[in-house]
Write a protein that holds these residues in place. Structure first.
Motif, PDB file in Angstrom:
ATOM      1  N   ARG A 113     -18.170  12.865  -0.398  1.00  0.00           N
ATOM      2  CA  ARG A 113     -16.913  12.167  -0.103  1.00  0.00           C
ATOM      3  C   ARG A 113     -17.126  10.890   0.698  1.00  0.00           C
ATOM      4  O   ARG A 113     -16.179  10.333   1.245  1.00  0.00           O
ATOM      5  N   ASN A 114     -18.353  10.446   0.779  1.00  0.00           N
ATOM      6  CA  ASN A 114     -18.659   9.196   1.477  1.00  0.00           C
ATOM      7  C   ASN A 114     -19.335   8.225   0.510  1.00  0.00           C
ATOM      8  O   ASN A 114     -20.508   7.875   0.658  1.00  0.00           O
ATOM      9  N   PRO A 115     -18.591   7.785  -0.516  1.00  0.00           N
ATOM     10  CA  PRO A 115     -19.214   6.920  -1.528  1.00  0.00           C
ATOM     11  C   PRO A 115     -19.672   5.584  -0.970  1.00  0.00           C
ATOM     12  O   PRO A 115     -20.589   4.969  -1.514  1.00  0.00           O
ATOM     13  N   ILE A 135     -10.919   4.671 -12.270  1.00  0.00           N
ATOM     14  CA  ILE A 135     -11.210   3.233 -12.324  1.00  0.00           C
ATOM     15  C   ILE A 135      -9.996   2.462 -12.835  1.00  0.00           C
ATOM     16  O   ILE A 135      -9.601   1.432 -12.264  1.00  0.00           O
ATOM     17  N   LEU A 136      -9.362   2.956 -13.899  1.00  0.00           N
ATOM     18  CA  LEU A 136      -8.172   2.289 -14.435  1.00  0.00           C
ATOM     19  C   LEU A 136      -7.036   2.301 -13.427  1.00  0.00           C
ATOM     20  O   LEU A 136      -6.292   1.315 -13.287  1.00  0.00           O
ATOM     21  N   ARG A 137      -6.888   3.432 -12.712  1.00  0.00           N
ATOM     22  CA  ARG A 137      -5.826   3.525 -11.714  1.00  0.00           C
ATOM     23  C   ARG A 137      -6.035   2.521 -10.583  1.00  0.00           C
ATOM     24  O   ARG A 137      -5.098   1.868 -10.120  1.00  0.00           O
ATOM     25  N   ASN A 138      -7.276   2.364 -10.149  1.00  0.00           N
ATOM     26  CA  ASN A 138      -7.575   1.413  -9.076  1.00  0.00           C
ATOM     27  C   ASN A 138      -7.370  -0.025  -9.541  1.00  0.00           C
ATOM     28  O   ASN A 138      -6.889  -0.869  -8.775  1.00  0.00           O
ATOM     29  N   ILE A 139      -7.747  -0.316 -10.784  1.00  0.00           N
ATOM     30  CA  ILE A 139      -7.528  -1.666 -11.313  1.00  0.00           C
ATOM     31  C   ILE A 139      -6.035  -1.977 -11.352  1.00  0.00           C
ATOM     32  O   ILE A 139      -5.596  -3.078 -11.006  1.00  0.00           O
ATOM     33  N   SER A 140      -5.242  -1.002 -11.756  1.00  0.00           N
ATOM     34  CA  SER A 140      -3.796  -1.191 -11.805  1.00  0.00           C
ATOM     35  C   SER A 140      -3.225  -1.477 -10.423  1.00  0.00           C
ATOM     36  O   SER A 140      -2.348  -2.330 -10.261  1.00  0.00           O
ATOM     37  N   LYS A 141      -3.746  -0.756  -9.409  1.00  0.00           N
ATOM     38  CA  LYS A 141      -3.246  -0.972  -8.047  1.00  0.00           C
ATOM     39  C   LYS A 141      -3.640  -2.341  -7.520  1.00  0.00           C
ATOM     40  O   LYS A 141      -2.898  -2.964  -6.766  1.00  0.00           O
ATOM     41  N   VAL A 142      -4.823  -2.812  -7.912  1.00  0.00           N
ATOM     42  CA  VAL A 142      -5.247  -4.145  -7.473  1.00  0.00           C
ATOM     43  C   VAL A 142      -4.378  -5.220  -8.111  1.00  0.00           C
ATOM     44  O   VAL A 142      -3.966  -6.192  -7.462  1.00  0.00           O
ATOM     45  N   ARG A 143      -4.056  -5.042  -9.397  1.00  0.00           N
ATOM     46  CA  ARG A 143      -3.243  -6.036 -10.092  1.00  0.00           C
ATOM     47  C   ARG A 143      -1.785  -5.987  -9.657  1.00  0.00           C
ATOM     48  O   ARG A 143      -1.130  -7.019  -9.555  1.00  0.00           O
ATOM     49  N   GLY A 152       0.802  -1.213   0.000  1.00  0.00           N
ATOM     50  CA  GLY A 152       0.000   0.000   0.000  1.00  0.00           C
ATOM     51  C   GLY A 152       0.829   1.254   0.000  1.00  0.00           C
ATOM     52  O   GLY A 152       2.008   1.255   0.373  1.00  0.00           O
ATOM     53  N   ALA A 153       0.194   2.341  -0.414  1.00  0.00           N
ATOM     54  CA  ALA A 153       0.859   3.638  -0.479  1.00  0.00           C
ATOM     55  C   ALA A 153       0.585   4.417   0.791  1.00  0.00           C
ATOM     56  O   ALA A 153      -0.346   4.138   1.538  1.00  0.00           O
ATOM     57  N   ARG A 154       1.391   5.425   1.020  1.00  0.00           N
ATOM     58  CA  ARG A 154       1.299   6.249   2.218  1.00  0.00           C
ATOM     59  C   ARG A 154       0.180   7.291   2.128  1.00  0.00           C
ATOM     60  O   ARG A 154      -0.471   7.617   3.103  1.00  0.00           O
ATOM     61  N   ALA A 155      -0.040   7.828   0.958  1.00  0.00           N
ATOM     62  CA  ALA A 155      -1.067   8.851   0.764  1.00  0.00           C
ATOM     63  C   ALA A 155      -1.823   8.573  -0.522  1.00  0.00           C
ATOM     64  O   ALA A 155      -1.296   7.967  -1.455  1.00  0.00           O
ATOM     65  N   SER A 156      -3.059   9.025  -0.554  1.00  0.00           N
ATOM     66  CA  SER A 156      -3.887   8.777  -1.722  1.00  0.00           C
ATOM     67  C   SER A 156      -4.957   9.850  -1.784  1.00  0.00           C
ATOM     68  O   SER A 156      -5.025  10.729  -0.931  1.00  0.00           O
ATOM     69  N   LEU A 157      -5.801   9.761  -2.808  1.00  0.00           N
ATOM     70  CA  LEU A 157      -6.885  10.720  -2.974  1.00  0.00           C
ATOM     71  C   LEU A 157      -8.167  10.169  -2.352  1.00  0.00           C
ATOM     72  O   LEU A 157      -8.446   8.973  -2.450  1.00  0.00           O
ATOM     73  N   GLN A 158      -8.908  11.054  -1.699  1.00  0.00           N
ATOM     74  CA  GLN A 158     -10.175  10.664  -1.095  1.00  0.00           C
ATOM     75  C   GLN A 158     -11.174  10.289  -2.193  1.00  0.00           C
ATOM     76  O   GLN A 158     -11.483  11.093  -3.056  1.00  0.00           O
ATOM     77  N   PRO A 159     -11.678   9.059  -2.176  1.00  0.00           N
ATOM     78  CA  PRO A 159     -12.686   8.699  -3.193  1.00  0.00           C
ATOM     79  C   PRO A 159     -13.981   9.472  -2.960  1.00  0.00           C
ATOM     80  O   PRO A 159     -14.341   9.781  -1.821  1.00  0.00           O
ATOM     81  N   THR A 160     -14.664   9.774  -4.026  1.00  0.00           N
ATOM     82  CA  THR A 160     -15.957  10.433  -3.962  1.00  0.00           C
ATOM     83  C   THR A 160     -16.934   9.663  -4.820  1.00  0.00           C
ATOM     84  O   THR A 160     -16.549   8.754  -5.569  1.00  0.00           O
ATOM     85  N   ILE A 161     -18.200  10.034  -4.732  1.00  0.00           N
ATOM     86  CA  ILE A 161     -19.199   9.358  -5.553  1.00  0.00           C
ATOM     87  C   ILE A 161     -18.925   9.630  -7.026  1.00  0.00           C
ATOM     88  O   ILE A 161     -19.241   8.813  -7.895  1.00  0.00           O
ATOM     89  N   GLY A 162     -18.293  10.765  -7.328  1.00  0.00           N
ATOM     90  CA  GLY A 162     -17.944  11.082  -8.706  1.00  0.00           C
ATOM     91  C   GLY A 162     -16.744  10.298  -9.195  1.00  0.00           C
ATOM     92  O   GLY A 162     -16.707   9.821 -10.332  1.00  0.00           O
ATOM     93  N   SER A 163     -15.743  10.129  -8.312  1.00  0.00           N
ATOM     94  CA  SER A 163     -14.522   9.427  -8.730  1.00  0.00           C
ATOM     95  C   SER A 163     -14.781   7.947  -8.996  1.00  0.00           C
ATOM     96  O   SER A 163     -14.030   7.303  -9.728  1.00  0.00           O
ATOM     97  N   LEU A 164     -15.830   7.400  -8.384  1.00  0.00           N
ATOM     98  CA  LEU A 164     -16.141   5.985  -8.621  1.00  0.00           C
ATOM     99  C   LEU A 164     -16.503   5.729 -10.081  1.00  0.00           C
ATOM    100  O   LEU A 164     -16.341   4.613 -10.577  1.00  0.00           O
TER     101      LEU A 164
END
Length: 1457
Positions: free
Chosen positions: A1148-1150, A130-138, A112-124
């Motif tokens: 900010r509470n998706p 989405i591509l960035r999150n898939i990359s982090k999962v893989r 895991g990383a030390r800092a990240s961006l707060q997910p929002t209902i829009g960012s989902l």
């Protein structure tokens, strides 16, 4: 270990190559603690008891100790006794054991990383995100948490681990304790003597334990029960001659209770945050005693002194020292803000700098090592603080002449240590350990032999558990009974709820007639009997997740197999479930007047009981299979919907779409419902309620030419066979009854098997790596991901600027003339039994501008209480005495002119730091201040607080120090004119963070701010920052008020002049004064320091000084109220900023919003597909009714979700924002409604689109249905949920209240029991809003339509000879309705009782199509009433003092604990 789990530390190492005995006599050697430290009287009694028993053993030879070394008379030497125990172990060939640990090239890799961006209902829904999150999962990012560690800790040694938050202290302790599961990889060599980590995990897990800083125990168990259970599961098989397991248990419990000063609390429950139990310090000692009773030989203790005052923290480590010395244990401890006395108790110290090993060696040499390297301690800086400070670039002090020569980075410090003589000595000690311990076959075999001897005869010798499975089951079952006994209220509440529900439902279905009119009601009550038991079983989920950390800790301590807990829970719960369900079944059965035969009642009860325990097993299985409670609850919610849909009641089996019919076969409740229905109906010949034809014109009709208008009726019969009715309506058969019993038993066994397997192998909870989150669009998070990451719980500074160095910003100077004083303050609160307790007793003092005043005392002395009284933040009790500002009465807006930083940093978690400060500035500064000015001032506050780099960080993700700085910044942004209160601003911080906070406060004071601050565990250098001190003792009594003086000279002179011993020059004055006044869990003093203070010249001088302040202040103008109204901003201004803040929080509470949307979409599709394209038959019309009824049930889950958010935001208001006079409570309520309603309308709209057309409702009527369901219904359930939450003190109680209210009102809407059958309860039909909701939706959706009966719904009859069906039935149809399949038939008439939906709805459910617009406006009227109730109940229960519902709320809170 000896059989008692206790050994004597003689200070002579046993085979200890790493011990340097030459330093034992030096002043710097580790301090030893006498065994009678905590309870001298109790240990004395224990000595006399053991002496007497030893004397008796001379003649009896059967005593459990049977000591051969006996002192004459009553004199008894405890150490000699323990030595004798060890000698007896040798004589009886009882092998003891000890274990050290050596590690080399240790590296721990995390994910895991030390800092990240707060997910929002829009960012989902952002493709890039989405591509960035898939990359982090893989390809998850990894980082080194620890690297390059090497060292050894031998038996009998205590190692202190020091480092800043995030440096890796917790990871190091977990790795030493062989807790590796949460890390990506652990590399390097770790040896426990000759054993590998794999050996320890498989065979000797109970010998190595990790103790987190939180004390996790079953709260309803007493101290004695907690210790006794641990001893019972780790009792060795080989004990002294004639010593039973029970005697062994009693002996060890008695010794541990005496040594650790817990004898007085042996019958007191341990308690937790909700249940009052032993004190924090006593709970720490319970944890230590439990660890000793488990007979572990290596213990890792993680920051266990957090939140304790200095005296209690010292006592805790002294207790560890006792345990290590007596048991010859290997102890590793991490501590923040360790005092000198505490530090001297350790043999070795490990200093960690950003995951690197900066030092590992003797504690006595560490200080000089870093001084020789070029660092210099600050004045009176403790050794531990000095060692941590050298790892902080902003906290270290460099000696003259060493600039540029010292190691600057953590890597350089690690390299320097490895190259130093102490580094070489450490490696020599490792090699020495390797030679003597690793590969030592004799020692290894002795250890194994000791372990084998401890195993019970029937316990496998190769695993970690030393007692057999039957013994484990017996022990855990006894504990489960003790837990239930300790929480009797929970069982009583469950019983009361079941009885209440059975009475309500029994009276609703009171005396169901043995006629066809009672068929529907009988099916409803039988379904309810099963469904309510299944639904109530859901309460198992939170209880199991609450106990999982305890079971996990016991599993790691090798006390018992985890599945044993589930097995014991299931078995012990059976009799309680039997009694509760028996009460439920008997009441319901008799009130409803079901079939009155003993066999049928017993079968009814058997299936209700069996179904309840089956569903309990299912929900326990679900809980055991998931790592998070939210995931388990979500699945359970879906299962409840599926159970209600596919039982066969809401939609019979023949009408379920073929593609979904398989779901019925995996639903155990379906088999129970079939069994109950057939048990009730198989011998029921129900009298016909309506013969067709009958009435005017048919008085002389022959029964042979009539038929009952019920499915299953036969021509010429005045009754209907219940068997035939059930066969045709549900496809249920009595012959399946016992087959269904077997199927349910198979389900039960299957659920239990999966439960046991999941419990055994899924013991851990979800491990979430904590990261600092920044709002979307922030560049800080992106750049920080490339920086060095740290441990999961830490948030080290992103830049050096955000730490100790205060920026150049200077805030506006507060008033320099107004002085806050208080005189002869007393505070009394009522307690149980009609008595009162005085918390503050004659306290006087003052806080002057430009001065930093410390408020100190032991735990329970009343520090926070005094702070609350001074800040006017008390709601109960009586306050007497004077509080003035410059001799004048407090201004009306005193709270608005002061700032209060609470110990708990209470903020809206989704806000950024800048937004939190700006919100405070906009609402607490005068409205005349422009937005630009407010933003500029907030920027100043951010700079002053060192938070510029965290300005866009989400507050809920910040570390402890940054949250504390944010709390202070929020108060500064309000421009407090008079005073700043702070409660424990350094609690939980490491020494450097605490130093940074205190430097910051010192800067504020030097800028003219008046500050009153409580503080725990201050080092000498921190204490020196204060100008004045107010010291309290227990009972809220003043011990000292006055200047601290240079080097604490003034304060020390006062105590020393009044009989206290001289303070050692190297001692910490803060710890000295607490010791002098007898602070701490076990400390005492022969002086009454409160009386000494009252009679002192200093106390008289204080009163004179206060009077002088008053005289000078009264000569000046009266302190003016700053605000023309109660609040600085207008109501509309408040509403605007509150709505903006709440909307940001929701955005900010998706997780919350997506859970809402997912629930509506899933339930919409599930209900829609289940009732897919329902036809227009009689059953289809009823099915559409249930489709609407189930659509209304969704509001329960949605309401419980929004109640949690409502109460969380309300808590922030009540804890921090209301006392600060930030905004009006009405603005808060309106803003919450304005933000919540649009999201709920969106969610209900999604449900509507997934549900309406799938069921098959007509498109031309969708508009009204959407208006009612998609708009009006969300308005209704949002307002009623908020109104119920207004009464509740917590979300749990709000959920219980709402569920109970919903279950009550939904019962009377005419669906479960038709209006005509409600009897006495018919008045409730008109009171419940769901009556109008169901009538409006169903009437509009299916009104004015024809009904076309299915083949089996036609009732056959034989017309009189010579007439056809039409001629015979026309008269009846003209007034009763219905139609014939063929009016020209002459042999058999097939009659459908209903022709139109209007006729069916009115006769069966009292629903009229023309009422739909009336119903919509009635629903709006209920919504308006809910809003009125929301404001009224909030005022009465949360705002108005003297809450009329206080007693009820307290009882509800008590019942739910």
């Amino acid at each position: 270990m000896s059989p008692l789990g206790l050994q004597l530390e003689t200070n002579v190492p046993q085979d200890g190559p790493n011990q340097d005995t030459s330093h034992d006599d030096t002043p710097s050697s580790p301090s030893r603690v006498p065994v009678n430290f905590f309870d001298p009287v109790g240990v004395g009694e224990l000595k006399r008891s053991m002496s007497a028993r030893s004397t008796r053993s001379e003649s009896q030879k059967v005593d459990s100790f049977a000591l051969s070394t006996i002192s004459e008379g009553d004199s008894f030497d405890f150490e000699r006794t323990l030595k004798d125990l060890l000698r007896r172990c040798g004589e009886e060939d009882i092998k003891g054991r000890e274990l050290g640990v050596m590690f080399k090239d240790l590296r721990v890799v995390g994910v895991g990383a030390r800092a990240s961006l707060q997910p929002t209902i829009g960012s989902l829904f952002n493709p890039a995100a989405i591509l960035r999150n898939i990359s982090k999962v893989r390809n998850p990012p990894t980082r080194d948490i620890l690297s390059g560690f090497e060292g050894v800790v031998a038996p009998g040694e205590m190692l202190l681990v020091l480092g800043r938050p995030g440096s890796g202290c917790s990871t190091f302790l977990k790795t030493i304790a062989n807790q590796r599961s949460e890390y990506h990889a652990v590399e390097g060599e770790v040896c426990y003597d000759s054993f590998t980590p794999e050996d320890i995990a498989k065979h000797y897990r109970g010998d190595v334990i990790y103790c987190p800083e939180d004390d996790v125990h079953f709260p309803t168990l007493t101290v004695e029960q907690t210790l006794s259970f641990a001893i019972k599961t780790r009792t060795p098989h080989i004990r002294f001659s004639n010593q039973s397991r029970e005697q062994f248990n009693r002996d060890v419990v008695e010794i541990l209770l005496r040594i650790f000063g817990l004898h007085h609390a042996r019958h007191t429950v341990v308690g937790d945050a909700a249940i009052r139990g032993v004190s924090g310090g006593e709970k720490k000692r319970v944890s230590i005693a439990e660890a000793l009773s488990c007979r572990a030989v290596i213990g890792a203790w993680d920051n266990s002194t957090r939140g304790l005052d200095a005296s209690t923290a010292l006592e805790f480590v002294q207790a560890l020292r006792i345990g290590t010395d007596i048991g010859r244990l290997t102890t590793v401890v991490s501590i923040y803000q360790a005092g000198e006395q505490l530090y001297n108790l350790f043999d070795k110290v490990c200093v960690i700098a950003e995951g690197k090993m900066a030092y590992f060696g003797p504690a006595r040499d560490a200080r000089q090592y870093f001084i020789d390297m070029g660092y210099e301690p600050h004045d009176r800086q403790t050794t531990a603080d000095f060692l941590v400070s050298v790892t902080n670039p902003d906290g270290r002090k460099i000696r003259d002449g060493f600039e540029g020569r010292i190691p600057r980075t953590s890597q350089e410090m690690a390299v320097a240590f490895l190259a130093s003589p102490l580094g070489h000595a450490n490696r020599d000690a490792m090699e020495n350990y390797r030679c003597h311990y690793i590969g030592n076959t004799e020692r290894e075999n002795a250890y194994k032999q000791s372990v084998v001897m401890e195993h019970a005869k029937t316990a496998p010798k190769s695993n970690s558990y030393i007692i057999s499975i039957p013994m484990q089951i017996r022990a855990v079952m006894v504990r489960r009974m003790q837990i239930i006994q300790g929480s009797r209220t929970t069982v009583a509440v469950n019983l009361v709820v079941q009885v209440f529900q059975s009475i309500i439902m029994g009276t609703v279905y009171l005396n169901v007639p043995d006629a066809t009119s009672g068929f529907f009601s009988r099916g409803g009550v039988l379904f309810f009997a099963l469904f309510f038991g299944a639904l109530s079983a859901m309460t198992e989920i939170p209880a199991l997740f609450a106990q999982r950390p305890i079971v996990l800790r016991h599993h790691k301590a090798a006390m018992y197999y985890p599945f044993i807990e589930s097995l014991a829970h299931t078995v012990v719960d059976l009799p309680f479930t039997f009694i509760i369900q028996a009460a439920f079944a008997i009441i319901l059965y008799l009130l409803v007047d079901l079939q009155r035969t003993l066999s049928q009642f017993l079968i009814f009860f058997l299936f209700v009981f069996l179904m309840t325990i089956t569903m309990k097993a299912f929900f326990r299985m679900v809980a055991a299979s998931f790592k998070t409670e939210s995931a388990a609850t979500a699945l359970a919610g879906v299962v409840v919907v599926i159970v209600s849909l596919f039982t066969g009641y809401t939609i019979p089996k023949p009408d379920i779409p073929g593609a979904l019919r398989w779901v019925m076969y995996i639903n155990p409740v379906r088999y129970g419902f079939e069994a109950l229905l057939m048990n009730e109906f198989h011998n029921l010949n129900a009298t016909c309620s309506l013969l067709v034809p009958s009435g005017p014109g048919y008085q002389n009709a022959s029964l042979a030419n009539q038929v009952c208008a019920t499915v299953g009726a036969q021509p010429g019969q005045s009754y209907v066979d219940g068997n035939l009715f059930a066969n045709l309506s549900f496809e249920y058969y009595y012959s399946n009854l016992w087959k269904n019993f077997g199927i349910i038993c198979a389900f039960l066994i299957g659920f239990l098997v999966i439960l046991f397997i999941a419990t055994e192998f899924n013991t851990a909870t979800a491990f979430d790596t904590t990261v600092t989150l920044f709002k979307q669009g922030s560049r800080t998070a992106e750049t920080d991901e490339e920086s060095i990451d740290e441990e999961k719980v830490a948030h080290p500074e992103l830049t050096r600027h955000a730490s100790l160095d205060i920026g150049p910003a200077v805030l506006e100077k507060p008033s320099g003339t107004d002085i806050f004083t208080w005189r002869h303050l007393e505070y009394t609160v009522p307690i149980s039994g009609g008595q009162e307790r005085r918390l503050l007793d004659d306290v006087s003092g003052y806080v002057a501008p430009g001065k930093l005043t410390a408020l100190m005392g032991e735990s329970g002395a009343g520090k926070t209480t005094l702070l609350n009284v001074l800040a006017e933040r008390t709601d109960v009790g009586v306050v007497t005495g004077d509080r003035f500002v410059s001799g004048q009465p407090l201004p009306v807006d005193f709270q608005a002119q002061t700032g209060y930083c609470q110990q708990m940093d209470t903020h809206l978690p989704q806000s950024t730091v800048r937004e939190a400060l700006l919100f405070s500035a906009n609402l607490r500064q005068p409205q005349t201040v422009s937005s630009a000015e407010a933003e500029a001032y907030v920027d100043k506050c951010l700079e002053m607080c060192g938070l510029e780099d965290y300005a866009d960080a989400i507050v809920g993700s910040l570390g402890v120090e940054q949250r504390k700085r944010t709390t202070i910044g929020v108060e500064l942004a309000a421009k407090p004119k008079l005073l700043l209160f702070l409660d424990e601003p350094t609690s939980g911080l490491d020494s450097q963070s605490a130093w940074g906070i205190m430097r910051f406060l010192r800067e504020l004071a030097d800028n003219g701010q008046a500050i009153l601050c409580t503080i725990h565990q201050p080092s000498a250098e921190l204490f020196q920052m204060f100008d004045r001190l107010l010291l309290l003792k227990k009972g809220g009594q003043t011990v000292y008020f006055g200047d601290v003086g240079r080097g604490s000279s003034t304060m020390l002179e006062y105590f020393e002049s009044n009989g206290a011993p001289l303070c050692d020059p190297d001692a910490n004055p803060a710890e000295y004064m607490l010791d002098v006044i007898g602070a701490g869990a076990t400390a005492t003093t022969s002086f009454d320091w409160h009386t000494i203070w009252k009679n002192s010249s200093e106390a008289a001088a204080l009163q004179e000084e206060i009077e002088k302040i008053h005289d000078e202040g009264r000569a000046r103008p009266v302190v003016q109220t700053q605000l023309p109204t109660e609040f600085a901003a207008s109501w509309s201004h408040q509403l605007m900023f509150l709505t903006q803040r709440n909307f940001q929080a929701y955005w900010r509470n998706p997780t919350y919003l997506m859970a809402k949307f997912a629930l509506c979409i899933a339930c919409g599709l599930l209900i829609g597909l289940t009732f897919f394209n329902t036809n227009d038959s009689l059953q289809g019309t009823q099915t559409k009714l249930f489709a609407i009824f189930l659509a209304s049930v969704i509001c329960v889950a949605l309401s419980q979700q929004l109640q949690t958010i409502f109460i969380d935001i309300r808590s922030i208001y009540e804890i921090r924002e209301r006392p600060s006079r930030m905004y009006n409570w009405t603005a808060l309520l309106v803003s919450q409604l304005l933000v919540e309603i649009p999201w709920n309308i969106t969610a209900s709209s999604l449900f509507f689109f997934c549900w309406y057309w799938t069921v098959g409702f007509p498109s031309d009527r969708a508009g009204y249905t959407y208006l009612m369901y998609g708009v009006v219904f969300p308005l209704y359930y949002t307002t009623i949920a908020h109104a119920v939450a207004a009464v509740a003190p917590s979300a749990v109680i709000a959920s219980l209240l709402f569920s109970g209210l919903f279950a009550f009102v939904i019962t009377f809407n005419g669906v479960l029991q038709p209006y005509s059958a409600l009897g006495w309860w018919q008045w409730m039909y008109y009171v419940t809003p769901f009556t109008y909701f169901i009538e409006g939706l169903l009437g509009q959706a299916i009104g004015n339509q024809d009904i076309n009966c299915a083949v089996h719904e036609f009732v056959p009859m034989i017309p009189p000879s010579g007439s056809n069906c039409g001629e015979y039935m026309d008269t009846f149809i003209s007034f009763a309705g219905g139609y014939l399949a063929d009016s020209n038939a002459t042999s058999t008439c097939l009659f459908c009782p209903y022709r139109t939906t209007n006729q069916y709805m009115l006769s069966q459910f009292n629903i009229t199509y023309s009422h739909h617009w009336r119903d919509l406006f009635i629903m709006l009227g209920f919504t308006a009433f809910n809003v009125f109730a929301l404001f009224t109940l909030t005022y009465m229960c949360r705002i108005r003092k003297g809450n009329p519902f206080t007693g009820l709320q307290q009882k509800l809170a008590t019942l739910c604990k």
